[in-house]
Motif scaffolding. Structure first.
Motif, PDB file in Angstrom:
ATOM      1  N   GLN A  86      -4.887 -32.894  26.391  1.00 59.42           N
ATOM      2  CA  GLN A  86      -4.822 -32.992  24.983  1.00 59.42           C
ATOM      3  C   GLN A  86      -6.532 -33.269  24.482  1.00 59.42           C
ATOM      4  OE1 GLN A  86      -2.776 -36.896  24.559  1.00 59.42           O
ATOM      5  NE2 GLN A  86      -4.440 -38.226  25.364  1.00 59.42           N
ATOM      6  N   GLY A  87      -6.400 -33.160  23.261  1.00 64.40           N
ATOM      7  CA  GLY A  87      -7.633 -33.729  22.496  1.00 64.40           C
ATOM      8  C   GLY A  87      -8.866 -32.748  22.946  1.00 64.40           C
ATOM      9  N   ILE A  88      -9.933 -33.038  23.110  1.00 66.45           N
ATOM     10  CA  ILE A  88     -11.241 -32.481  23.191  1.00 66.45           C
ATOM     11  C   ILE A  88     -10.885 -31.447  24.558  1.00 66.45           C
ATOM     12  CG2 ILE A  88     -13.550 -32.552  23.961  1.00 66.45           C
ATOM     13  CD1 ILE A  88     -13.839 -34.951  22.265  1.00 66.45           C
TER      14      ILE A  88
ATOM     15  N   PRO B 267     -19.367 -36.087  21.117  1.00 64.19           N
ATOM     16  CA  PRO B 267     -18.863 -35.445  20.053  1.00 64.19           C
ATOM     17  C   PRO B 267     -18.012 -36.413  19.031  1.00 64.19           C
ATOM     18  CG  PRO B 267     -17.339 -35.433  21.924  1.00 64.19           C
ATOM     19  CD  PRO B 267     -18.709 -36.141  22.395  1.00 64.19           C
ATOM     20  N   HIS B 268     -17.694 -35.960  17.986  1.00 62.79           N
ATOM     21  CA  HIS B 268     -16.740 -36.708  17.191  1.00 62.79           C
ATOM     22  C   HIS B 268     -15.607 -35.681  17.012  1.00 62.79           C
ATOM     23  CE1 HIS B 268     -19.130 -40.262  16.589  1.00 62.79           C
ATOM     24  NE2 HIS B 268     -19.598 -39.876  15.474  1.00 62.79           N
TER      25      HIS B 268
ATOM     26  N   ASP C 210     -14.703 -26.405  16.586  1.00 64.13           N
ATOM     27  CA  ASP C 210     -16.209 -27.107  16.491  1.00 64.13           C
ATOM     28  C   ASP C 210     -16.547 -27.459  18.002  1.00 64.13           C
ATOM     29  OD1 ASP C 210     -16.287 -26.916  13.871  1.00 64.13           O
ATOM     30  OD2 ASP C 210     -14.993 -28.720  13.505  1.00 64.13           O
ATOM     31  N   ILE C 211     -15.627 -28.312  18.714  1.00 62.58           N
ATOM     32  CA  ILE C 211     -16.210 -28.773  19.982  1.00 62.58           C
ATOM     33  C   ILE C 211     -15.949 -27.592  21.090  1.00 62.58           C
ATOM     34  CG2 ILE C 211     -16.002 -30.335  21.742  1.00 62.58           C
ATOM     35  CD1 ILE C 211     -16.619 -31.365  18.781  1.00 62.58           C
ATOM     36  N   GLY C 212     -14.728 -26.863  21.150  1.00 62.11           N
ATOM     37  CA  GLY C 212     -14.716 -25.866  22.127  1.00 62.11           C
ATOM     38  C   GLY C 212     -15.643 -24.641  22.087  1.00 62.11           C
ATOM     39  N   ARG C 213     -15.787 -24.222  20.643  1.00 65.20           N
ATOM     40  CA  ARG C 213     -16.649 -23.409  20.425  1.00 65.20           C
ATOM     41  C   ARG C 213     -18.110 -23.427  20.972  1.00 65.20           C
ATOM     42  NH1 ARG C 213     -14.520 -18.659  21.570  1.00 65.20           N
ATOM     43  NH2 ARG C 213     -16.492 -17.861  20.776  1.00 65.20           N
TER      44      ARG C 213
ATOM     45  N   SER D 196      -9.487 -36.172  18.236  1.00 67.53           N
ATOM     46  CA  SER D 196      -8.600 -36.539  19.381  1.00 67.53           C
ATOM     47  C   SER D 196      -7.632 -37.629  19.163  1.00 67.53           C
ATOM     48  CB  SER D 196      -9.534 -36.918  20.446  1.00 67.53           C
ATOM     49  OG  SER D 196     -10.276 -38.190  19.993  1.00 67.53           O
ATOM     50  N   PRO D 197      -6.497 -37.830  19.949  1.00 66.19           N
ATOM     51  CA  PRO D 197      -5.778 -38.867  20.165  1.00 66.19           C
ATOM     52  C   PRO D 197      -6.492 -40.277  19.684  1.00 66.19           C
ATOM     53  CG  PRO D 197      -4.876 -37.085  21.356  1.00 66.19           C
ATOM     54  CD  PRO D 197      -6.164 -36.736  20.870  1.00 66.19           C
ATOM     55  N   GLY D 198      -7.627 -40.350  20.938  1.00 64.90           N
ATOM     56  CA  GLY D 198      -8.271 -41.683  20.692  1.00 64.90           C
ATOM     57  C   GLY D 198      -8.857 -42.029  19.654  1.00 64.90           C
TER      58      GLY D 198
END
Length: 253
Positions: A16-18, A186-187, A222-225, A190-192
């Motif tokens: 999940q999430g990031i 990162p920001h 944004d994060i994955g790329r 995410s579920p958190g």
């Protein structure tokens, strides 16, 4: 991204999430994936989504606090893909709250799931990366470690700052093996973070006002790329750094 197709990545917290966002971004570039997570059903779903983009994606139940589980995940990736080129140490349990209210168990779990798990996986993948001529390792930190007011964040910040030190050390020691080690702060949606916003609405409102871009990052876009770009040759001279993917909020200088 030129040169990433056919490479192999191991991602923790991939259900999940990031972790999922990074997995899907790498899958879009042809990177095969070993997807590790505590809940098998979640990483199986990420594997299904990644496989639909034309890569091999292997789900693995893995508690990052278990050295046995970590070794098994690395062994599986090597058996399936012949090696590992990218390691994403994303999974983390977070101890939050005033110092006198954080239990020893929660603090220990934070270290075991964070810097200790990253330390273990870094050592496990190092020989495989060196054999393949290099690789890229991503560890995760947080601006919580450099807040001007550390109230309620001291334990979390201590854990994340330890991770940054590991990154610097590994970058220095393994650079001659062409292994780059980077810290990401990162920001993201995410579920958190969503749960934190829900339980701390006033602090969350103030938090958003401190982000120049006015929003948190999208998981894949944004994060994955950004991870994809950092794995590529154009940024191949960058190592040992802490890279904030936070819309301009934190100052790590």
């Amino acid at each position: 991204m030129p040169g990433l197709r056919g490479k192999a990545a191991l991602i923790t917290g991939a259900g999940q999430g990031i972790g999922q966002g990074i997995a899907l971004a790498l899958a879009s570039e042809g990177v095969d994936l070993l997807l590790a997570g505590r809940t098998l059903q979640k990483v199986e779903e990420t594997a299904r989504l990644a496989a639909s983009r034309g890569v091999r994606a292997i789900p693995a139940a893995c508690d990052v606090k278990s050295s046995t589980d970590l070794a098994a995940a690395v062994d599986s990736a090597v058996a399936e893909f012949g090696g590992i080129d990218i390691l994403v140490n994303n999974a983390q349990e977070v101890p939050l709250g005033p110092i006198d209210q954080v239990t020893d168990e929660a603090f220990t779990a934070g270290f075991e799931s964070g810097p200790l798990a990253s330390f273990r996986l870094m050592k496990l993948v190092h020989p495989h990366m060196a054999k393949r001529g290099g690789g890229t390792i991503f560890n995760f930190a947080s601006s919580a470690g450099i807040r001007w007011d550390m109230s309620n964040y001291a334990c979390y910040g201590a854990i994340k700052q330890a991770t940054r030190a590991l990154t610097r050390g590994a970058a220095a020691e393994w650079g001659r093996d062409n292994i780059r080690v980077l810290t990401i702060a990162p920001h993201a949606e995410s579920p958190g973070l969503k749960a934190w916003i829900e339980h701390n609405p006033d602090e969350a409102e103030a938090f958003f006002r401190t982000i120049p871009l006015g929003r948190v990052g999208r998981l894949e876009e944004d994060i994955g790329r950004a991870i994809v770009a950092l794995c590529g040759p154009d940024l191949g001279y960058l190592t040992g750094a802490t890279i904030p993917l936070d819309g301009g909020q934190a100052n790590f200088d």
